[in-house]
Write an enzyme that holds these catalytic residues in place. Structure first.
Site, PDB file in Angstrom:
ATOM      1  N   LYS A 125      -5.451   0.542  13.366  1.00 51.45           N
ATOM      2  CA  LYS A 125      -5.026  -0.086  12.106  1.00 51.45           C
ATOM      3  C   LYS A 125      -4.073   0.857  11.373  1.00 51.45           C
ATOM      4  CE  LYS A 125      -5.363  -1.453   7.605  1.00 51.45           C
ATOM      5  NZ  LYS A 125      -4.935  -0.748   6.404  1.00 51.45           N
ATOM      6  N   HIS A 166      -4.891   8.614  -1.639  1.00 53.55           N
ATOM      7  CA  HIS A 166      -4.896   7.181  -1.949  1.00 53.55           C
ATOM      8  C   HIS A 166      -5.002   6.950  -3.448  1.00 53.55           C
ATOM      9  CE1 HIS A 166      -6.123   4.657   1.813  1.00 53.55           C
ATOM     10  NE2 HIS A 166      -4.932   5.144   1.897  1.00 53.55           N
ATOM     11  N   ASP A 196       8.590 -10.836  13.957  1.00 50.48           N
ATOM     12  CA  ASP A 196       7.338 -11.588  14.026  1.00 50.48           C
ATOM     13  C   ASP A 196       6.204 -10.568  14.185  1.00 50.48           C
ATOM     14  OD1 ASP A 196       5.139 -13.109  14.648  1.00 50.48           O
ATOM     15  OD2 ASP A 196       6.179 -14.396  16.085  1.00 50.48           O
ATOM     16  N   GLU A 227       0.850  -1.201   0.000  1.00 50.11           N
ATOM     17  CA  GLU A 227       0.000   0.000   0.000  1.00 50.11           C
ATOM     18  C   GLU A 227       0.885   1.251   0.000  1.00 50.11           C
ATOM     19  OE1 GLU A 227      -2.825  -0.160   3.241  1.00 50.11           O
ATOM     20  OE2 GLU A 227      -3.512   1.890   2.852  1.00 50.11           O
TER      21      GLU A 227
HETATM   22  C1  MEV Z   1      -5.916   2.937   5.974  1.00 48.82           C
HETATM   23  O1  MEV Z   1      -4.997   1.899   5.665  1.00 48.82           O
HETATM   24  C2  MEV Z   1      -5.669   3.481   7.367  1.00 48.82           C
HETATM   25  C3  MEV Z   1      -6.656   4.549   7.836  1.00 48.82           C
HETATM   26  O2  MEV Z   1      -7.987   4.072   7.762  1.00 48.82           O
HETATM   27  C4  MEV Z   1      -6.284   4.883   9.260  1.00 48.82           C
HETATM   28  C5  MEV Z   1      -7.253   5.818   9.955  1.00 48.82           C
HETATM   29  O3  MEV Z   1      -8.442   5.886   9.595  1.00 48.82           O
HETATM   30  O4  MEV Z   1      -6.800   6.457  10.941  1.00 48.82           O
HETATM   31  C6  MEV Z   1      -6.598   5.785   6.956  1.00 48.82           C
END
Ligand code: MEV
Length: 418
Positions: free
Chosen positions: A271, A395, A287, A94
């Site tokens: 995430k 993106h 790991d 990504e």
């Molecule tokens: C995308 O890989 C990660 C995001 O969704 C993190 C976030 O929303 O803080 C952009």
């Protein structure tokens, strides 16, 4: 003995316009770090040859191997932690992860860079015992034999003990008094190793003696991936001006608060934080599943840091990284378990050696702090975009590279680290 490099040769992670240069030039620039002493000749050759892994080596690493799965190896730029520059290798498909972490690290760099620290590398071996008759007396019995258990564990890992590591303590927790379930935990200093094999060896070595001491049935003997005694922390400040104005600074703090208030948002916030940590962990031969397991279990302990960590409202799961307003901008903090190593495991493969050299770390503790800082940078990059133009424009611009490289490179915005 480490020697001080002349100022001009001291490796910098700031490489303005790097993302605009042709691939061959980027490879040459990074491989030329062999001249500063940062890269070994073998690592520079590995980079010039396009990296990767030989099929025969892959066959030795895993089972039922039939081919090599590829990922791009990128470097995230601009990271400075505790006054030291680090190029952060990232293996990820990504593109916005590398771009966002690099761009955010540049903003933090303007204010001097990240600061951070990591705990001593103490991992926990768990010996799970069921059907113990005297659960009330179990803690005292383990306490009375803690030294003996540590010595027994140490005998199973003599090379780690010779390097200064080894078993530090043994304690016991009652899990279910009625069912007689307890867990005995040994703290093991694993030095610069990630430590899973060492800790599992200790758990298996002491289990029979624990069975003699407590009675009952020994069930599991395994490390805990919630490495609560091996936390890493990083902090950063960014001025509102660098962020793009007061509205964006307010937006980053409001976004952080959203993650503190709502578990559904906290999962996505984390995430984004783990995006950079995972990508670096893969490149660095760590790991990453263990890091993920520890991070999310830690996040389930709430939000805030240290003894102030508290359940997030409505749920115990909270953000790993949080942001607050300062007089001049924002400050962010992150804390999470970081069980990483610079020796043993996959760190012997040529690509991982090259990645570790690029990362410019002297040991596991420094690597842990760098990864915490990468997480904070990734989180800031995401929140800044989300609080501003939204995530999709950047993106889509980067995804467009796959279809039309010329268009993607010509567009302004978040791309490869500026
Ligand atoms: C995308 O890989 C990660 C995001 O969704 C993190 C976030 O929303 O803080 C952009």
């Amino acid at each position: 003995m480490a020697c001080e490099l002349p100022a001009l040769l001291r490796p910098s992670s700031r490489m303005a316009g790097f993302y605009r240069r042709p691939l061959a030039e980027r490879v040459a620039t990074i491989a030329a770090l062999v001249d500063t002493g940062q890269l070994s000749a073998a690592s520079a050759a590995w980079l010039r040859d396009g990296g990767g892994l030989e099929l025969a080596a892959a066959d030795r690493m895993s089972e039922n191997v039939v081919a090599i799965a590829g990922l791009p190896l990128s470097v995230a730029l601009n990271l400075r932690v505790n006054h030291v520059d680090h190029l952060v290798p990232m293996a990820i498909e990504e593109p916005s992860v590398v771009a966002a972490a690099s761009a955010a690290a540049r903003l933090v760099r303007l204010a001097g860079g990240f600061t951070g620290d990591a705990d001593a590398p103490i991992m926990t071996a768990q010996i799970h015992v069921d059907g113990v008759d005297d659960v009330a007396g179990a803690g005292a019995r383990i306490g009375a034999h803690a030294g003996e258990l540590c010595a027994l564990g140490d005998r199973a890992i003599p090379r780690m003990v010779a390097r200064g590591g080894g078993c530090r303590d043994a304690t016991c927790r009652v899990l279910d008094a009625d069912g007689g379930a307890v867990v005995v935990e040994l703290g093991v200093d694993v030095g610069d190793a990630m430590g899973a094999n060492l800790v599992d060896t200790v758990a298996e070595a002491v289990a029979a003696r624990i069975g003699e001491l407590l009675g009952g049935v020994i069930v599991l003997r395994i490390l805990s991936n919630l490495a609560l005694r091996r936390l890493a922390r990083a902090q950063a400040e960014v001025s509102a001006e660098a962020l793009g104005g007061d509205l964006l600074a307010d937006g980053v703090v409001r976004a952080s608060r959203f993650a503190e208030l709502d578990v559904a948002r906290a999962a996505t916030h984390n995430k984004g934080t783990m995006n950079g940590i995972d990508a670096a962990a893969v490149a660095l031969g760590q790991d990453w599943r263990a890091i993920e397991a520890g991070a999310h279990a830690f996040a389930a302990l709430g939000c805030g840091s240290g003894s102030e960590r508290r359940p997030a409202r409505g749920s115990a799961y909270g953000p790993l990284a949080t942001w607050r307003r300062t007089a001049s901008g924002v400050c962010g903090t992150i804390e999470l378990p970081m069980a990483v190593g610079t020796v043993g495991g996959a760190t012997r493969t040529p690509g991982v050696r090259a990645a570790l050299e690029l990362c410019n770390v002297s040991g596991a503790r420094q690597l842990a702090v760098v990864l915490a800082a990468v997480g904070l940078a990734s989180n800031l990059g995401a929140l800044r975009a989300l609080a501003g133009e939204g995530i999709q424009r950047g993106h889509m611009r980067l995804h467009a590279r796959r279809l039309d490289p010329a268009t993607a490179l010509a567009a302004p915005g978040e791309g490869g680290g500026r």
